[in-house]
Enzyme design. Sequence first.
Site, short mmCIF file in Angstrom:
data_model
loop_
_atom_site.label_atom_id
_atom_site.label_comp_id
_atom_site.label_asym_id
_atom_site.label_seq_id
_atom_site.Cartn_x
_atom_site.Cartn_y
_atom_site.Cartn_z
N LYS A 1 1.16 -1.25 0.14
CA LYS A 1 -0.30 0.37 0.21
C LYS A 1 0.75 0.95 -0.03
O LYS A 1 0.41 2.76 0.15
CB LYS A 1 -1.00 0.10 1.30
CG LYS A 1 -1.95 -0.99 0.90
CD LYS A 1 -2.91 -1.22 2.85
CE LYS A 1 -3.65 -2.41 2.13
NZ LYS A 1 -3.19 -3.92 2.53
N ARG A 2 1.84 1.11 0.29
CA ARG A 2 2.71 1.90 0.38
C ARG A 2 3.11 3.10 -1.00
O ARG A 2 3.20 4.29 -1.30
CB ARG A 2 4.48 2.07 1.10
CG ARG A 2 4.53 1.69 2.42
CD ARG A 2 5.38 2.02 3.12
NE ARG A 2 5.58 0.84 4.19
CZ ARG A 2 4.62 1.04 4.90
NH1 ARG A 2 4.27 1.40 5.62
NH2 ARG A 2 5.18 0.59 6.07
#
Length: 449
Positions: A226-227
Amino acid sequence: MRVRFAPSPTGALHIGGARTALYNWLLARGGGGTLVLRIEDTDRERSTPENVEQILDALRWLGLDWDEGPSFQSERAGRHAEALEQLLASGHAYHSNATAEDVKAYKQLHGDNRGFRGQAESDGAVRLRVPDQGETVVADVIRGETRFRHEHIDDPVIARADGSVLYNFAVAVDDLDAGITHVVRGEDHLSNTPKQLLVFEALGAQPPLYAHLPLLHGPDGRKLSKRHGAASVQELRAAGYLPEAVDNYIALLGAGFSSDEEFFSLGELAQRFRLERVSKNPAVFDEQKLRHLNGRHLRELGLDELTRRLEQFTRREGLRGAVEISAEKIQTLADFWPLAGFLFDGPAEDEAAFQRTICKDDGIELLGASREALAAAAEPFSVPDVEAALRGVVDARGAKPGKVFQPVRVAIAGTTVSPGIFESVALLGRLEALRRIDSALSHASQICA
RNA sequence: GCCGCUAUCGUCUAGGGGACUAGGACGCCGCCCUCUCACGGCGGUAACCCGGGUUCGAAUCCCGGUAGCGGUACCA
């Protein structure tokens, strides 16, 4: 052919998981096979009903349906216990209280590449007994044969002391009972496969064929998370991507379909998909290429369908006319409103653009001339009428077209970027267009130095 | 550490010993189209990880190295 998609509901459906689902679907649909959906929820802490629904929702959005299930691994405890008993009774498994420290100590004594072997005890967790001699060969459809020597494999724990079973055991029993013929999953499972193969053998059963897909990485070459970037199907959806494009793009990641064509529908993908041709190397998710493919799929939809999707995406209605003049200028559903929203909500406020076009040179004067031309333009004030009027100004003044059109654009849209100027003015209608130009003119008299 | 997997333009890939001056797509750059932005068209930039073999010949086969990744849980 019976294939399965078996996600564990520990979060949103990631794009790697989506691709695994897609490849299984392609296999089933391309060759009259059956796709079984199974939820691997034996990890009781992390599996939630919300996560399950999220995954199902993502699958449906992608257009991937399934023939059987969803079944839940947690509901098969009875059968798992029975299979466990069978292995215990036949001597293929044994109770052991050995801890991680015991395993470490064992390796210190016997060498760190030596698989752990425990002593049978009367209670404790259950370990599968791995033979010391020989090897287990994973005949992978994509990778060929990978050999694992038994002496290197630990006796794996297959059930907790309370009798609940662990992944490597449950998955083998479930695949066996479901009659799965091809297990297609991520490469992170390759190292687990010999353990599962050993379970099949201990059960006296014929294992399925395996195919391990290369993993997907983020733009930095590291594992997708998700980064960086939109990593889940839901995020892609919210970013304005079409399911058609996402399917097309993730199918391309890792599969050598064709060297000269990359634009495919789901149906075409199913026809062309060949498991043997799947690439062995990990792929990097590239949003730029997804955007490109999305633009093509967007235009392929046709105006009616595109309008329907945009109205759903923006929660607005009556978009058809605006869609018509914007379709070739957008790549995602999210691109539409910033480009065409001015048609409904009025001009955007962009003072820099105003200064740059209307205040500059003879912008005010040309805008005034355009106003008069539009006021006098022929009915029905359609695109050709508007064009004739504005080009008349260009000709009469001997000005460069942009010098005339950009001030009009800024007056009606507020910015220097918009759909075609004739199309935009015609869509707004004479009254509204004149109103906006008048308002810009009066604004100009105040702010232009 | 140990057990595995992988290695072609920045990215996704084609390539199965001579057809490779290594092809396509995205991106990027330039030109054309043009009212902005796009779309479309044309052209360009850019890669076989390194070292050894095998062979008349290797991007393709073998070995080693290196790098990346995965597994190594009483997670899935």
